[in-house]
Design an enzyme around this catalytic site. Structure first.
Site, PDB file in Angstrom:
ATOM      1  N   PHE A 135       0.863  -1.186   0.000  1.00 56.60           N
ATOM      2  CA  PHE A 135       0.000   0.000   0.000  1.00 56.60           C
ATOM      3  C   PHE A 135       0.891   1.223   0.000  1.00 56.60           C
ATOM      4  CE2 PHE A 135      -2.720   3.312   1.648  1.00 56.60           C
ATOM      5  CZ  PHE A 135      -3.924   3.063   1.004  1.00 56.60           C
ATOM      6  N   ASP A 220       9.367   2.607   1.407  1.00 59.75           N
ATOM      7  CA  ASP A 220       8.216   3.348   1.907  1.00 59.75           C
ATOM      8  C   ASP A 220       8.134   3.101   3.412  1.00 59.75           C
ATOM      9  OD1 ASP A 220       5.720   4.114   2.799  1.00 59.75           O
ATOM     10  OD2 ASP A 220       4.651   3.421   1.022  1.00 59.75           O
ATOM     11  N   LYS A 249       2.622   9.873   7.994  1.00 60.30           N
ATOM     12  CA  LYS A 249       1.907   9.405   9.184  1.00 60.30           C
ATOM     13  C   LYS A 249       2.372  10.056  10.494  1.00 60.30           C
ATOM     14  CE  LYS A 249      -0.220   5.121   7.657  1.00 60.30           C
ATOM     15  NZ  LYS A 249      -1.639   5.403   7.802  1.00 60.30           N
TER      16      LYS A 249
HETATM   17  C1  LIG Z   1       3.102   2.236   3.783  1.00 58.98           C
HETATM   18  C2  LIG Z   1       2.159   3.332   3.415  1.00 58.98           C
HETATM   19  N1  LIG Z   1       2.472   4.143   2.398  1.00 58.98           N
HETATM   20  C3  LIG Z   1       1.669   5.155   2.038  1.00 58.98           C
HETATM   21  C4  LIG Z   1       0.477   5.386   2.684  1.00 58.98           C
HETATM   22  C5  LIG Z   1      -0.406   6.505   2.241  1.00 58.98           C
HETATM   23  O1  LIG Z   1      -0.352   7.544   3.170  1.00 58.98           O
HETATM   24  P1  LIG Z   1      -1.452   8.708   3.143  1.00 58.98           P
HETATM   25  O2  LIG Z   1      -2.748   8.092   3.546  1.00 58.98           O
HETATM   26  O3  LIG Z   1      -0.925   9.713   4.145  1.00 58.98           O
HETATM   27  O4  LIG Z   1      -1.475   9.255   1.756  1.00 58.98           O
HETATM   28  C6  LIG Z   1       0.108   4.564   3.751  1.00 58.98           C
HETATM   29  C7  LIG Z   1      -1.184   4.778   4.440  1.00 58.98           C
HETATM   30  O5  LIG Z   1      -1.730   3.915   5.065  1.00 58.98           O
HETATM   31  C8  LIG Z   1       0.967   3.512   4.127  1.00 58.98           C
HETATM   32  O6  LIG Z   1       0.660   2.691   5.125  1.00 58.98           O
END
Ligand SMILES: Cc1ncc(COP(=O)(O)O)c(C=O)c1O
Length: 386
Positions: A135, A220, A249
Site C-alpha cells: 500500500f 516506503d 503518518k
Molecule cells: C506504507 C504506506 N504508504 C503510504 C500510505 C499513504 O499515506 P497517506 O494516507 O498519508 O497518503 C500509507 C497509508 O496507510 C501507508 O501505510
C-alpha cells in the site's frame, strides 16, 4: 436532533465505512467520545499519533508557531523547514528532503524522482517493481504502485510502469528486472494488508541486487518509520540503507506532513521539477521537529522496542492462528472471519483496534504506550476473543 453520523451521510462523500463513534478529545493513549466515554487507543489514527493524543509539547509548538507564521509557500525559505530537514537527515542517512502533506504525495515524489533518474541514468528506464498487497497511497500512481486490485481497478486506465511481484520473494524481483526497470519500491513491513514483516535477508538481497543492476531502492517507511518498529527506521533492522525513503503518518504528531528523502545518487530534482503549495509549511514542520525531539528526549524508540515485545507476548493467548509484527506494529489473525465483530465488541468495551480485513486485527498504538495499558488491552481482548 441530527446526529453527527446523519450529517456525515448527507454532507461527506462516502469513501470509507466509519465505526459508530464520534471522538471529541484525547490525551496520551486515551480518547473520549461525545458522550464522555473513554477508550484506550491502540490504533493511534492509523499509526499517526506517535506521542499519543494532544501531546503537550506538540500543542505548545503548534500554538507558538501558529502565533508567529503559519504558511508562506515554498517561494521562500523558512527556518522550521530547513531545521526539520537537517534533523531527519542526521537521524537517517546522507540525503536531502522534499516535504509534502501525506504518504501518497511522498511516494509520488519518489516515483517521479525515479523516473527522472531513469531518464538520466538508465536510457529512459521507468518501470518500478513493487509487491502485491503493498500500500503506497490513493493517488493514481501510488494506488497503481500498491498491488491491491480492489483499490486500483475502479479507476482504470491506470498509469504504466509498475510491475508487481510477491512480497518476500527475492527471486521474483530478479526475474522481473529488465532493461526498463528503474527501481524497486518496498515497505520494510507491509502495513495496510495486515502487518507482514520482511523475511530475514530479503531487504539485504534486494539492496545488493539494486547495486548490481544499477537500480534505485525506494523504501516506503510511511507507516514503519520514526520508532514504530523499535528502531528509528525499519530498514535499520536489516542493516541496509535505501536510496530513497518516504515518511508521513507519525511525522507531524497528527499534523499532516510527508517527506521524501533521497541520497546524492538519487537526488536528481532540479528547480521546477516538483513542488507543493503547503508542503513543509512552518506549522507542520514545527510540529514534526517537536515530535522528533520528544521521541529522542524520552527514549521512545527503545521504549517502543520494549513495549512491542510485551504487546506481542500478550497476543499469544487470544486463540489467533498467527501473530506477526515488529515493535509496536503487531497483528493477529483469526481462523474464523470474526475480526470485524471483534473490533466492534472491543470498541463497545472501550478499546480501539483495527480490523484490516475479516480475519486480521492490526495494532499500531502510540509509542508512549505503557505496560499497564498493554495489560488493560489484553484483559479486554482475551475476554472478547474467546
Ligand atoms: C506504507 C504506506 N504508504 C503510504 C500510505 C499513504 O499515506 P497517506 O494516507 O498519508 O497518503 C500509507 C497509508 O496507510 C501507508 O501505510
Amino acid at each position: 436532533m441530527t446526529t453527527t453520523s446523519e450529517l456525515a451521510d448527507r454532507y461527506l462523500m462516502q469513501t470509507g465505512r466509519r465505526l459508530p463513534v464520534t471522538f471529541v478529545r484525547g490525551r496520551g493513549c486515551m480518547v473520549y467520545d461525545d458522550a464522555g466515554r473513554e477508550y484506550l487507543d491502540l490504533v493511534a489514527g492509523i499509526a499517526v499519533n506517535l506521542l499519543g493524543h494532544s501531546h503537550p509539547d506538540v500543542v505548545e509548538a503548534v500554538n507558538k508557531q501558529a502565533g508567529e507564521l503559519i504558511h508562506t509557500s515554498n517561494l521562500y525559505f523558512t527556518k522550521p523547514q530547513v531545521e526539520l530537514a537537517r534533523r531527519l537527515v542526521e537521524l537517517s542517512f546522507p540525503s536531502r528532503a522534499f516535504f509534502c502533506n501525506s504518504g501518497a504525495e511522498a511516494n509520488e515524489a519518489a516515483i517521479k524522482l525515479a523516473r527522472k533518474w531513469g531518464a538520466k541514468n538508465r536510457d529512459g528506464a521507468f518501470e518500478i517493481i513493487t509487491t502485491t498487497g503493498s500500500f503506497h497511497g490513493r493517488t493514481l500512481a501510488t494506488v497503481t504502485a500498491g498491488g491491491q486490485h480492489k483499490y486500483s481497478d475502479p479507476f482504470k486506465p491506470l498509469p504504466d510502469g509498475f510491475v508487481h511481484v510477491t512480497y518476500n520473494d527475492f527471486d521474483a524481483i530478479e526475474a522481473a528486472t529488465t532493461d526498463s526497470t528503474v527501481a524497486v519500491m518496498l515497505e520494510p513491513v507491509m502495513g495496510e494488508i495486515g502487518i507482514v514483516p520482511a523475511a530475514p535477508g530479503y531487504l539485504k538481497r534486494v539492496r545488493e541486487w539494486c547495486d548490481k543492476k544499477n537500480l534505485l531502492l525506494i523504501l516506503d517507511e510511511v507507516q514503519t518509520g520514526l520508532g514504530r518498529t523499535g528502531r528509528w527506521f525499519a530498514h535499520q533492522h536489516a542493516g541496509v540503507t535505501p536510496d530513497v525513503m518516504t515518511l508521513a503518518k507519525g511525522l507531524g504528531g497528527g499534523v499532516p506532513i510527508g517527506a521524501c528523502l533521497a541520497n546524492p545518487r538519487a537526488d536528481v530534482f532540479e528547480p521546477g521539477d516538483h513542488g507543493s503549495t503547503f508542503g513543509g509549511n512552518p506549522l507542520a514542520c514545527a510540529a514534526a521537529s517537536t515530535v522528533l525531539h520528544v521521541i529522542e528526549r524520552d527514549g521512545l524508540v527503545g521504549h517502543a522496542a520494549e513495549m512491542g515485545g510485551l504487546l506481542r507476548a500478550s497476543l499469544d493467548d487470544l486463540g489467533a492462528k498467527e501473530v506477526r509484527g515488529l515493535g509496536l506494529m503487531q497483528a493477529f489473525e483469526f481462523e474464523d472471519a470474526k475480526a470485524k465483530p471483534f473490533q466492534q465488541a472491543c470498541l463497545e468495551a472501550g478499546l480501539i483496534v483495527n480490523a484490516v480485513d475479516d480475519h486480521s486485527i492490526r495494532l499500531v498504538p502510540p509509542l508512549i504506550l505503557t505496560a499497564k495499558e498493554i495489560e488493560r488491552a489484553h484483559a479486554v481482548m482475551q475476554k472478547l476473543a474467546g
